[in-house]
Scaffold this active site. Structure first.
Site, PDB file in Angstrom:
ATOM      1  N   LYS A  11       0.900  -1.188   0.006  1.00 57.48           N
ATOM      2  CA  LYS A  11       0.106  -0.025   0.023  1.00 57.48           C
ATOM      3  C   LYS A  11       1.145   1.229   0.047  1.00 57.48           C
ATOM      4  O   LYS A  11       2.099   1.131   0.214  1.00 57.48           O
ATOM      5  CB  LYS A  11      -0.958  -0.195   1.089  1.00 57.48           C
ATOM      6  N   TYR A  51     -12.709  -1.973  -3.966  1.00 62.79           N
ATOM      7  CA  TYR A  51     -12.999  -2.122  -2.504  1.00 62.79           C
ATOM      8  C   TYR A  51     -14.620  -1.887  -2.558  1.00 62.79           C
ATOM      9  O   TYR A  51     -15.009  -1.595  -1.495  1.00 62.79           O
ATOM     10  CB  TYR A  51     -12.483  -0.941  -1.671  1.00 62.79           C
ATOM     11  N   ASN A 114      -2.009   0.477   6.839  1.00 57.30           N
ATOM     12  CA  ASN A 114      -1.441  -0.831   7.369  1.00 57.30           C
ATOM     13  C   ASN A 114      -0.583  -1.596   6.333  1.00 57.30           C
ATOM     14  O   ASN A 114      -0.481  -2.942   6.516  1.00 57.30           O
ATOM     15  CB  ASN A 114      -2.483  -1.720   8.070  1.00 57.30           C
ATOM     16  N   HIS A 117      -2.166  -5.292   1.531  1.00 57.43           N
ATOM     17  CA  HIS A 117      -3.397  -5.901   1.455  1.00 57.43           C
ATOM     18  C   HIS A 117      -3.299  -7.475   0.881  1.00 57.43           C
ATOM     19  O   HIS A 117      -2.247  -7.680   0.349  1.00 57.43           O
ATOM     20  CB  HIS A 117      -4.440  -5.376   0.121  1.00 57.43           C
ATOM     21  N   GLU A 128      -9.467 -10.825  -7.618  1.00 54.06           N
ATOM     22  CA  GLU A 128      -8.740  -9.736  -7.495  1.00 54.06           C
ATOM     23  C   GLU A 128      -7.561  -9.864  -8.421  1.00 54.06           C
ATOM     24  O   GLU A 128      -6.884  -8.866  -9.130  1.00 54.06           O
ATOM     25  CB  GLU A 128      -7.943  -9.698  -5.835  1.00 54.06           C
TER      26      GLU A 128
HETATM   27  N1  UDP Z   1      -9.662  -0.193   7.135  1.00 48.12           N
HETATM   28  C1  UDP Z   1     -10.069   0.896   7.836  1.00 48.12           C
HETATM   29  N2  UDP Z   1     -10.546   1.061   9.112  1.00 48.12           N
HETATM   30  C2  UDP Z   1     -11.106   0.070   9.655  1.00 48.12           C
HETATM   31  C3  UDP Z   1     -10.917  -1.110   9.036  1.00 48.12           C
HETATM   32  C4  UDP Z   1     -10.216  -1.191   7.711  1.00 48.12           C
HETATM   33  O1  UDP Z   1      -9.207   1.839   7.196  1.00 48.12           O
HETATM   34  O2  UDP Z   1     -11.760   0.309  10.783  1.00 48.12           O
HETATM   35  C5  UDP Z   1      -8.923  -0.454   5.917  1.00 48.12           C
HETATM   36  C6  UDP Z   1      -7.349  -1.126   5.936  1.00 48.12           C
HETATM   37  O3  UDP Z   1      -6.750  -0.642   5.164  1.00 48.12           O
HETATM   38  C7  UDP Z   1      -7.959  -2.512   5.799  1.00 48.12           C
HETATM   39  C8  UDP Z   1      -8.860  -2.346   4.688  1.00 48.12           C
HETATM   40  O4  UDP Z   1      -9.632  -1.149   5.160  1.00 48.12           O
HETATM   41  O5  UDP Z   1      -6.527  -3.184   5.318  1.00 48.12           O
HETATM   42  C9  UDP Z   1      -9.945  -3.611   4.370  1.00 48.12           C
HETATM   43  O6  UDP Z   1     -10.593  -3.896   5.692  1.00 48.12           O
HETATM   44  P1  UDP Z   1     -10.619  -5.431   6.023  1.00 48.12           P
HETATM   45  O7  UDP Z   1     -11.606  -5.477   7.129  1.00 48.12           O
HETATM   46  O8  UDP Z   1     -10.865  -6.260   4.916  1.00 48.12           O
HETATM   47  O9  UDP Z   1      -8.978  -5.855   6.500  1.00 48.12           O
HETATM   48  P2  UDP Z   1      -7.993  -6.828   5.913  1.00 48.12           P
HETATM   49  O10 UDP Z   1      -8.364  -7.906   5.159  1.00 48.12           O
HETATM   50  O11 UDP Z   1      -7.226  -5.851   5.089  1.00 48.12           O
HETATM   51  O12 UDP Z   1      -7.084  -7.164   7.141  1.00 48.12           O
END
Ligand code: UDP
Length: 140
Positions: A11, A51, A114, A117, A128
């Site tokens: 990212k 997304y 974070n 992805h 994807e």
């Molecule tokens: N995200 C965010 N706030 C939140 C939860 C998720 O900004 O409270 C963002 C974060 O970058 C995350 C992405 O949205 O990686 C997708 O969320 P998901 O719950 O699918 O988490 P992941 O599968 O990436 O761990």
């Protein structure tokens, strides 16, 4: 265990801090092979499409803005049980909850920024991968 593929994004927070190599090394050390990779600037339309599953969530707008705030590196990873292997080395979504030694614990700035992805199922991995790569761009 079957050799499968998953989809990864390094990212903008990680590319901005020059951590593409650091993240890729951690993926490789976890037993994943990079079989396709390209650095791109995502458009808003692309990020919203990618997304779309999150479009009702409160963080959707900010997430899209973050994902287009700089370049990303999209990758196809191959390995035994690739989806789970990648999710394990990524760590929890919130770096505060991520285990020691994971990419998010080591690199991530926040729950949003974070660093990586990773697909959450084989089915989503296929969707994807096809979103960003033509079959001939993947060389196993
Ligand atoms: N995200 C965010 N706030 C939140 C939860 C998720 O900004 O409270 C963002 C974060 O970058 C995350 C992405 O949205 O990686 C997708 O969320 P998901 O719950 O699918 O988490 P992941 O599968 O990436 O761990």
């Amino acid at each position: 265990m079957a050799v499968t593929r998953t989809f990864s994004i390094i990212k903008p927070d990680a590319t901005r801090r020059n951590l593409t190599g650091t993240v890729t090394k951690m993926l490789e050390e976890a037993g994943l092979r990079v079989v396709a990779s390209k650095r791109i600037q995502m458009s808003r339309e692309q990020a919203e499409g990618f997304y779309a599953v999150h479009k009702e969530r409160p963080f959707f707008g900010e997430l899209v803005s973050f994902m287009i705030s700089g370049p990303v590196v999209v990758q196809v990873l191959e390995g035994e049980d690739a989806v789970k292997r990648n999710r394990d080395v990524m760590g929890a979504t919130n770096p505060a909850d991520a285990a020691e030694g994971t990419i998010r614990k080591t690199c991530a700035e926040s729950i949003e920024a974070n660093s990586v992805h990773g697909s959450d199922s084989d089915e989503n991995a296929a969707i994807e991968i096809a979103f960003f790569f033509k079959p001939e761009e993947i060389v196993g």
